[in-house]
Enzyme design. Structure first.
Site, PDB file in Angstrom:
ATOM      1  N   ASN A 260       0.871  -1.175   0.000  1.00 18.19           N
ATOM      2  CA  ASN A 260       0.000   0.000   0.000  1.00 18.19           C
ATOM      3  C   ASN A 260       0.908   1.226   0.000  1.00 18.19           C
ATOM      4  O   ASN A 260       1.486   1.584   1.023  1.00 18.19           O
ATOM      5  CB  ASN A 260      -0.888  -0.022   1.258  1.00 18.19           C
ATOM      6  CG  ASN A 260      -1.720   1.252   1.376  1.00 18.19           C
ATOM      7  OD1 ASN A 260      -1.781   2.058   0.458  1.00 18.19           O
ATOM      8  ND2 ASN A 260      -2.353   1.441   2.527  1.00 18.19           N
ATOM      9  N   TRP A 261       1.046   1.810  -1.175  1.00 14.90           N
ATOM     10  CA  TRP A 261       1.994   2.933  -1.299  1.00 14.90           C
ATOM     11  C   TRP A 261       1.420   4.252  -0.778  1.00 14.90           C
ATOM     12  O   TRP A 261       2.138   5.254  -0.737  1.00 14.90           O
ATOM     13  CB  TRP A 261       2.424   3.087  -2.766  1.00 14.90           C
ATOM     14  CG  TRP A 261       3.420   2.052  -3.196  1.00 14.90           C
ATOM     15  CD1 TRP A 261       4.035   1.108  -2.406  1.00 14.90           C
ATOM     16  CD2 TRP A 261       3.944   1.865  -4.520  1.00 14.90           C
ATOM     17  NE1 TRP A 261       4.903   0.344  -3.149  1.00 14.90           N
ATOM     18  CE2 TRP A 261       4.873   0.786  -4.457  1.00 14.90           C
ATOM     19  CE3 TRP A 261       3.734   2.487  -5.749  1.00 14.90           C
ATOM     20  CZ2 TRP A 261       5.574   0.333  -5.581  1.00 14.90           C
ATOM     21  CZ3 TRP A 261       4.433   2.026  -6.864  1.00 14.90           C
ATOM     22  CH2 TRP A 261       5.340   0.973  -6.773  1.00 14.90           C
ATOM     23  N   LYS A 262       0.148   4.281  -0.449  1.00 16.99           N
ATOM     24  CA  LYS A 262      -0.471   5.522   0.061  1.00 16.99           C
ATOM     25  C   LYS A 262      -0.157   6.682  -0.900  1.00 16.99           C
ATOM     26  O   LYS A 262      -0.119   6.476  -2.098  1.00 16.99           O
ATOM     27  CB  LYS A 262      -0.005   5.772   1.497  1.00 16.99           C
ATOM     28  CG  LYS A 262      -0.213   4.538   2.377  1.00 16.99           C
ATOM     29  CD  LYS A 262       0.009   4.775   3.834  1.00 16.99           C
ATOM     30  CE  LYS A 262      -0.219   3.465   4.581  1.00 16.99           C
ATOM     31  NZ  LYS A 262      -0.165   3.593   6.020  1.00 16.99           N
TER      32      LYS A 262
ATOM     33  N   HIS B 147      -9.723   1.423   4.470  1.00 19.87           N
ATOM     34  CA  HIS B 147      -8.450   1.620   5.181  1.00 19.87           C
ATOM     35  C   HIS B 147      -8.672   2.597   6.342  1.00 19.87           C
ATOM     36  O   HIS B 147      -9.439   3.546   6.213  1.00 19.87           O
ATOM     37  CB  HIS B 147      -7.377   2.150   4.217  1.00 19.87           C
ATOM     38  CG  HIS B 147      -6.015   2.125   4.849  1.00 19.87           C
ATOM     39  ND1 HIS B 147      -5.592   3.115   5.696  1.00 19.87           N
ATOM     40  CD2 HIS B 147      -5.012   1.215   4.792  1.00 19.87           C
ATOM     41  CE1 HIS B 147      -4.365   2.810   6.119  1.00 19.87           C
ATOM     42  NE2 HIS B 147      -3.996   1.661   5.578  1.00 19.87           N
TER      43      HIS B 147
ATOM     44  N   GLU C 202      -6.992   4.954   7.447  1.00 20.77           N
ATOM     45  CA  GLU C 202      -6.742   6.375   7.146  1.00 20.77           C
ATOM     46  C   GLU C 202      -7.959   6.994   6.466  1.00 20.77           C
ATOM     47  O   GLU C 202      -8.289   8.147   6.689  1.00 20.77           O
ATOM     48  CB  GLU C 202      -5.469   6.505   6.291  1.00 20.77           C
ATOM     49  CG  GLU C 202      -4.229   6.330   7.157  1.00 20.77           C
ATOM     50  CD  GLU C 202      -3.020   5.763   6.435  1.00 20.77           C
ATOM     51  OE1 GLU C 202      -2.969   5.813   5.197  1.00 20.77           O
ATOM     52  OE2 GLU C 202      -2.121   5.265   7.150  1.00 20.77           O
TER      53      GLU C 202
ATOM     54  N   GLU D 121      -5.740  -4.610  10.534  1.00 21.21           N
ATOM     55  CA  GLU D 121      -4.692  -3.618  10.771  1.00 21.21           C
ATOM     56  C   GLU D 121      -5.001  -2.849  12.055  1.00 21.21           C
ATOM     57  O   GLU D 121      -5.788  -1.888  12.028  1.00 21.21           O
ATOM     58  CB  GLU D 121      -4.627  -2.619   9.608  1.00 21.21           C
ATOM     59  CG  GLU D 121      -4.284  -3.258   8.279  1.00 21.21           C
ATOM     60  CD  GLU D 121      -3.703  -2.239   7.316  1.00 21.21           C
ATOM     61  OE1 GLU D 121      -2.545  -2.410   6.932  1.00 21.21           O
ATOM     62  OE2 GLU D 121      -4.384  -1.258   6.975  1.00 21.21           O
TER      63      GLU D 121
ATOM     64  N   GLY E  49       2.194   2.448  10.743  1.00 23.16           N
ATOM     65  CA  GLY E  49       3.184   3.514  10.585  1.00 23.16           C
ATOM     66  C   GLY E  49       3.858   3.905  11.888  1.00 23.16           C
ATOM     67  O   GLY E  49       4.564   4.906  11.955  1.00 23.16           O
TER      68      GLY E  49
ATOM     69  N   SER F  44       3.044  -1.923  10.404  1.00 29.75           N
ATOM     70  CA  SER F  44       4.492  -2.008  10.637  1.00 29.75           C
ATOM     71  C   SER F  44       5.078  -3.387  10.327  1.00 29.75           C
ATOM     72  O   SER F  44       5.956  -3.873  11.039  1.00 29.75           O
ATOM     73  CB  SER F  44       4.838  -1.580  12.068  1.00 29.75           C
ATOM     74  OG  SER F  44       4.483  -0.223  12.266  1.00 29.75           O
TER      75      SER F  44
ATOM     76  N   GLY G   3       2.747  -1.020   4.315  1.00 29.41           N
ATOM     77  CA  GLY G   3       2.847   0.388   3.947  1.00 29.41           C
ATOM     78  C   GLY G   3       4.305   0.780   3.776  1.00 29.41           C
ATOM     79  O   GLY G   3       4.923   0.534   2.731  1.00 29.41           O
ATOM     80  N   GLY G   4       4.879   1.375   4.808  1.00 37.96           N
ATOM     81  CA  GLY G   4       6.224   1.946   4.732  1.00 37.96           C
ATOM     82  C   GLY G   4       7.267   1.024   4.114  1.00 37.96           C
ATOM     83  O   GLY G   4       8.040   1.449   3.244  1.00 37.96           O
TER      84      GLY G   4
HETATM   85  P1  PGA Z   1       2.616   0.457   7.645  1.00 35.51           P
HETATM   86  O1  PGA Z   1       1.187   0.708   6.946  1.00 35.51           O
HETATM   87  O2  PGA Z   1       3.139  -0.851   7.122  1.00 35.51           O
HETATM   88  O3  PGA Z   1       3.445   1.613   7.253  1.00 35.51           O
HETATM   89  O4  PGA Z   1       2.349   0.386   9.122  1.00 35.51           O
HETATM   90  C1  PGA Z   1       0.297  -0.348   6.749  1.00 35.51           C
HETATM   91  C2  PGA Z   1      -0.995   0.165   6.147  1.00 35.51           C
HETATM   92  O5  PGA Z   1      -1.433   1.274   6.481  1.00 35.51           O
HETATM   93  O6  PGA Z   1      -1.628  -0.526   5.321  1.00 35.51           O
END
Ligand code: PGA
Length: 256
Positions: free
Chosen positions: A9-11, A95, A97, A167, A173, A212, A233-234
């Site tokens: 997930n590159w956001k 998600h 966010e 999640e 994050g 994470s 994500g990251g």
């Molecule tokens: P993260 O993000 O791996 O940076 O914690 C995961 C996500 O939001 O899908």
């Protein structure tokens, strides 16, 4: 029996040039990969170029969101048919966010899910509790409620196209990953919920962990019986670390 699914997930990261460079660095390695489904969810702007760059690699493309309506006066939104045109196989919906920043509700997630399934796309449906909810001992209740609301219209025939992503919001994050045991506890509860509603199809549905995920914790997480993949994500922004997570089956210390 469930094919592991590792999704990036590159956001709101990666301009087109960066996305193409990433694809170039990853694609030669993917040729020999078997037994794991790899998905990349870039920003909308990189979907079309990546579809070209990843053609033939087996990597599936996902959008990070979609709209439930097929067309209309919805400024700034993108329909499922438009995503299908670009070769998208999935969309991430619900998600945290988007739930927190855009006020997305379980009912909206359920409508988006219906729109995706009606067009033969798959969905990665995100659920998870806040830190306050966990500390109040409400994790399982919150997750059950999100499942009830988000999967409201789901029937067993189409269930296998749906991937759940658990999640915990406090782990996203933050560098604070749920321990494999904490994650498995919630994943097994999700599995029970899916099986009680959807029967055998619930056994075949895949449940990803997200929050994470890094190369050094992917192995222990993926060893858990109900963890079938990761939403990353990251650590998915760097092809080396994303590749190490894709190769989660190589124990830490051995090179991938
Ligand atoms: P993260 O993000 O791996 O940076 O914690 C995961 C996500 O939001 O899908």
């Amino acid at each position: 029996m469930r094919v592991p699914i590792i999704a990036a997930n590159w956001k709101m990261h990666m301009r087109v040039g960066e996305a193409l460079e990433f694809a170039e660095r990853l694609s030669h390695r993917l040729a020999d990969l078997e037994g794991t489904e790899v998905v990349i969810a870039p920003p909308f702007t990189a979907l079309a170029p990546l579809a070209g760059a990843l053609a033939g690699t087996g990597v599936q493309l996902a959008a990070q969101n979609c709209h439930a309506e097929p067309s209309g006066a919805f400024t700034g939104e993108v329909s499922v048919a438009m995503l299908a045109d670009l070769g998208c196989r999935y969309a991430i919906i619900g998600h945290s966010e988007r739930r927190q920043l855009a006020g997305e509700t379980d009912a909206q997630v359920a409508r988006k899910l219906e729109a995706l399934l009606a067009r033969d796309l798959g969905a990665i449906v995100c659920i998870g509790e806040t830190l306050e909810e966990r500390q109040a001992g409400r994790t399982l209740e919150v997750v059950d409620g999100q499942l009830d609301g988000s999967l409201a219209g789901l029937d067993p025939e189409r269930a296998e196209r749906v991937v759940l992503a658990y999640e915990p919001i406090w782990a996203i994050g933050s560098g604070l990953t749920a321990t494999p045991e904490q994650a498995q506890q919630v994943h097994s509860q999700i599995r029970l919920h899916l099986v009680s509603r959807l029967g055998d199809a619930g056994q075949r549905m895949r449940i990803q962990y997200g929050g994470s995920v890094k190369p050094d914790n992917a192995y222990a997480l993926m060893e858990q019986p109900d963890i079938d993949g990761a939403l990353v994500g990251g650590a998915s922004l760097d092809p080396e670390s994303f590749w190490a997570i894709i190769r989660f089956d190589v124990p830490p210390g051995e090179s991938a």
